[in-house]
Design a protein around this motif. Sequence first.
Motif, PDB file in Angstrom:
ATOM      1  N   THR A 192       0.827  -1.202   0.000  1.00 16.25           N
ATOM      2  CA  THR A 192       0.000   0.000   0.000  1.00 16.25           C
ATOM      3  C   THR A 192       0.861   1.251   0.000  1.00 16.25           C
ATOM      4  O   THR A 192       1.910   1.295   0.654  1.00 16.25           O
ATOM      5  CB  THR A 192      -0.912   0.015   1.242  1.00 16.25           C
ATOM      6  OG1 THR A 192      -1.767  -1.130   1.201  1.00 16.25           O
ATOM      7  CG2 THR A 192      -1.766   1.269   1.291  1.00 16.25           C
TER       8      THR A 192
ATOM      9  N   THR B 193       0.371   5.267   0.969  1.00 13.08           N
ATOM     10  CA  THR B 193      -0.525   6.234   1.591  1.00 13.08           C
ATOM     11  C   THR B 193      -0.180   7.633   1.099  1.00 13.08           C
ATOM     12  O   THR B 193       0.989   8.043   1.147  1.00 13.08           O
ATOM     13  CB  THR B 193      -0.427   6.172   3.124  1.00 13.08           C
ATOM     14  OG1 THR B 193      -0.720   4.838   3.550  1.00 13.08           O
ATOM     15  CG2 THR B 193      -1.427   7.123   3.769  1.00 13.08           C
TER      16      THR B 193
ATOM     17  N   THR C  71      -8.845   5.956  -2.373  1.00 12.05           N
ATOM     18  CA  THR C  71      -8.529   4.748  -1.618  1.00 12.05           C
ATOM     19  C   THR C  71      -9.046   3.522  -2.359  1.00 12.05           C
ATOM     20  O   THR C  71     -10.194   3.478  -2.803  1.00 12.05           O
ATOM     21  CB  THR C  71      -9.164   4.820  -0.212  1.00 12.05           C
ATOM     22  OG1 THR C  71      -8.547   5.885   0.514  1.00 12.05           O
ATOM     23  CG2 THR C  71      -8.975   3.516   0.545  1.00 12.05           C
TER      24      THR C  71
ATOM     25  N   ALA D  45      -3.997   4.233  -0.341  1.00 11.23           N
ATOM     26  CA  ALA D  45      -4.765   4.643   0.829  1.00 11.23           C
ATOM     27  C   ALA D  45      -4.637   6.154   0.932  1.00 11.23           C
ATOM     28  O   ALA D  45      -3.540   6.694   0.785  1.00 11.23           O
ATOM     29  CB  ALA D  45      -4.246   3.969   2.088  1.00 11.23           C
TER      30      ALA D  45
END
Length: 674
Positions: free
Chosen positions: A582, A584, A597, A615
Amino acid sequence: MRRTTCPRDCYDACGIVLIPREGRTPIVRGDPEHPVSRGKLCAKCSTAYNGAFLDPDARLTRPLRRTGPKGSGRFAPVSWEEAVEEVAARLGELVEGDHAPSVLAAHYTGTFAMIGYHFPLRFFHRLGATEVDPDTICNNAGHTALGYLYGTSIDGFDPRASADAASILVWGANPSASAPHQDEHWLPEAPCPVVVVDPLRTPTAARADLHLRPRPGSDAALAFGLIHVLDRDGLADRAFLSEHAVGGEELLAAAAAWDPQRTEAATGVPARDVEAAARLFGTGPSLLWIGQGLQRQPRGGNVVRAVAALPAVTGAFGRPGGGFLYLNGYETRGIDGDYLAGAALAGPHHPAPVSHLDLVARLEDADASRALVCWNINIAASNPQQRRLRRALAREDLFTVVVDLFPTDTADLADVVLPAASFLEQDDIVASYFHHSVGAQVRLVDPPGEALPNAEIFRRLAAAMGWSEPELFEPDRDILARLLDQAGLPLSFEQLAERGTVWPSTEVRLQFPDRSFPTPSGRVELASTLAVADGHPRLPEPWVDDPPAPGLLRLLSPSSAWNLNSSYGNDAGVARRLGPLTVTLHPDDAGALGLSTGDRAELANATDRLEAVVAVDDVVPAGVALVPKGRWPKCEPSGANVNALNPGERADMGDSSAVHGTMVSVAPVQGTTA
């Protein structure tokens, strides 16, 4: 129920108990009587220690010899005798041909227990091999900077001093991930305000009394802003600086230009918060915790010099409640690291270590690297220029030996793999690098199959080489007894094992109690001639990195709650908790890029490219892409982790990694969502 101590690369050094179950796998839990863990382990350790570490199907259980192409992971079991003889023969040929320096020895903190970490170095000192300096992949810029300033980086404050501290300043550390029990107990129980400096809103930062969020690369300017306020408000200890420091007046003069408004403009930290943090730190002796992640940036050494000047400016040393901590080394407990590593075995012309940042180039040179031995490290996961490194490791003429618990990415590229015992399967001693404690690591279960402790593996190799030096064969029990004696503990190892963890002294240890420092002058060298001789400025500078160029974001890859490093990257339970890779992003950056997201994005730079699930969260500041480290490439669909994007740039000091200065572009992967 029996006790042991966690030897992970973590500040906590938690107490552990093993609960046996008749006919079933035992359970690993936190020791309820341990003052740090208090009956609880962090989630990642609890998961992995009850998972892959006790699963014989996940472990290496027999010596292996490669049967297929390098990287294929195809091996055949062989006996210990065959494996040891082959390794000794190949290394012996290089020694006889005067090529010992072409044997590269790479290691790090797969275990931080004293014998498991250090004893193999005795073998390589005797061999004349070239060590790949472990700290260059992690924290050497900070070590170098603190060496200029204080003469040492491994003599830190005693955490028990928090009882007398006016405040605790945590700068560039994330205890919620890398010191979870300090985050859960030590910080909230301290009877003083806690200030956190971190561009990320980590759980530790969110709970702090004051959180300063400087733009990445502006920490040194923020430190100058704090020094300005300390001096302006009469909180600088000019008498201490005059008597016990070199360059105090110069530093205060340089900080005079950094009023809170200028500091806010340079760092993004509001002027009122600059003033508040300085006053909290300067109202009495305070503790400064310098995170190792702080110095993994292009001017990381300069940052540490600037930040670490704060306790000198306030005259915090030799007083209860004052000082700084980067690491607490064995020496704070009287333990001799040179003895552990067998430094006396190295000859007068022993080769100088090389940086991990030079490893890939060294491995591409067939004359400079004829053999590679890795233990306690998975370089194919942790090192920069990942794809290039993998190609270099695939050289058929590079004889590679890997000592490990698990079939890592690096083990897949080995010629010989030797199975190591885990911390649950051997006696050792663990010294926390936060607390001034000593803990027993106790053999609680048998190693799976034919796995052996690191020390025993290298004793067998030394015997096969035909060497006779006693240090190469010193039994564990003798080493343990000597370490306890050096620490001034009138205990046998069995008695220590019964107690679990002890503090050699009940007295709170003052840092630099006589205000004398192991520098050339005996003073704090805010202005350093040694730094100048090495090509650095005389004083730290209020440096601010340029912002990312248009279209780029600054990539940060710290630890997470589930991956301190790659030690747990193969555990199925940890993998489930982690989910997919992931990235962010701040809402402003995500919006500008058209990302939400759950979307997939491609991160790219001149080194490589990597896909990740998006995210969106304002825990990261604008201009930053956050991708935690620690995954095994072989466990990822892409065959890569975040280090694929790491170009291997250096910090300003110590031939050390500047990984947190990596820049990437981020773009949507069209037509896909998680």
